[in-house]
Write a protein that holds these residues in place. Structure first.
Motif, short mmCIF file in Angstrom:
data_model
loop_
_atom_site.label_atom_id
_atom_site.label_comp_id
_atom_site.label_asym_id
_atom_site.label_seq_id
_atom_site.Cartn_x
_atom_site.Cartn_y
_atom_site.Cartn_z
N THR A 20 0.76 -1.35 -0.20
CA THR A 20 0.01 0.40 -0.21
C THR A 20 0.61 0.94 -0.11
N THR A 21 1.73 1.02 0.17
CA THR A 21 3.04 2.35 0.67
C THR A 21 4.85 1.91 0.43
N VAL A 39 4.91 -1.00 3.21
CA VAL A 39 3.96 -0.71 4.35
C VAL A 39 3.00 -2.15 3.43
N ALA A 40 2.80 -2.60 3.83
CA ALA A 40 2.21 -3.88 3.15
C ALA A 40 1.08 -4.45 4.11
N SER A 41 -0.74 -5.16 2.71
CA SER A 41 -1.32 -5.15 3.93
C SER A 41 -1.91 -6.91 3.17
N VAL A 81 11.02 -8.07 -1.26
CA VAL A 81 9.62 -9.12 -1.54
C VAL A 81 8.85 -9.02 -0.33
N VAL A 82 7.54 -9.34 -0.33
CA VAL A 82 6.76 -9.86 1.08
C VAL A 82 5.83 -10.57 0.60
N SER A 88 3.53 -13.85 -3.02
CA SER A 88 4.52 -12.71 -3.11
C SER A 88 3.89 -11.34 -3.93
N VAL A 89 4.83 -10.20 -3.61
CA VAL A 89 4.24 -9.30 -3.63
C VAL A 89 6.04 -8.28 -4.20
N THR A 90 6.94 -8.05 -5.26
CA THR A 90 8.03 -6.66 -5.29
C THR A 90 8.01 -5.48 -5.10
#
Length: 133
Positions: A20-21, A39-41, A81-82, A88-90
């Protein structure tokens, strides 16, 4: 027909993480510290920061800090990398620009009044200073 129903249980849906950020590019002088944040959700998130596409050992939180920037850090690219069980998302890369240590804010040196000078309440005081960059 014959049969039995033992239990029906709903399995919670876990969604892939969403950033998100994004981390932002930054500038810092040699010797300064810098921190990149994301910032990740999502549920049960894990983080792995990378420098120029390579994992950074121990950099596994939502922020990554360099305590003392060096000239060798100039133009380094940082991303994270989340992950969770759903995917996952980078993040987008954040680039660190290292400024020349002589390109810092100047430090003023007061030349007047001289040290130890005394003043009377209500008296107008004049100051003089020099600073170099």
């Amino acid at each position: 027909g014959q049969g039995s129903l033992l239990r029906i249980r709903a399995v919670p849906q876990v969604s892939a993480p969403v950033i998100t950020t994004q981390p932002r590019s930054q500038s810092a002088a040699v010797g300064a510290s810098v921190t990149f944040d994301v910032v990740a959700s999502g549920a049960n998130l894990t983080y792995q920061w990378q420098r120029n596409g390579q994992n950074i050992s121990g950099a596994t939180s939502s922020s990554y800090s360099l305590s003392s920037v060096t000239a060798g850090d100039n133009n380094a690219s940082f991303r994270v990398v989340v992950r969770n069980t759903a995917g996952s998302v980078t993040s987008n890369p954040a680039v660190l620009t290292v400024t020349n240590p002589t390109n810092r804010a100047p430090t003023p040196v007061f030349t007047a009044p001289v040290g130890g000078a005394r003043f009377v309440a209500g008296q107008v005081m004049q100051f003089a200073a020099t600073a170099w960059d």
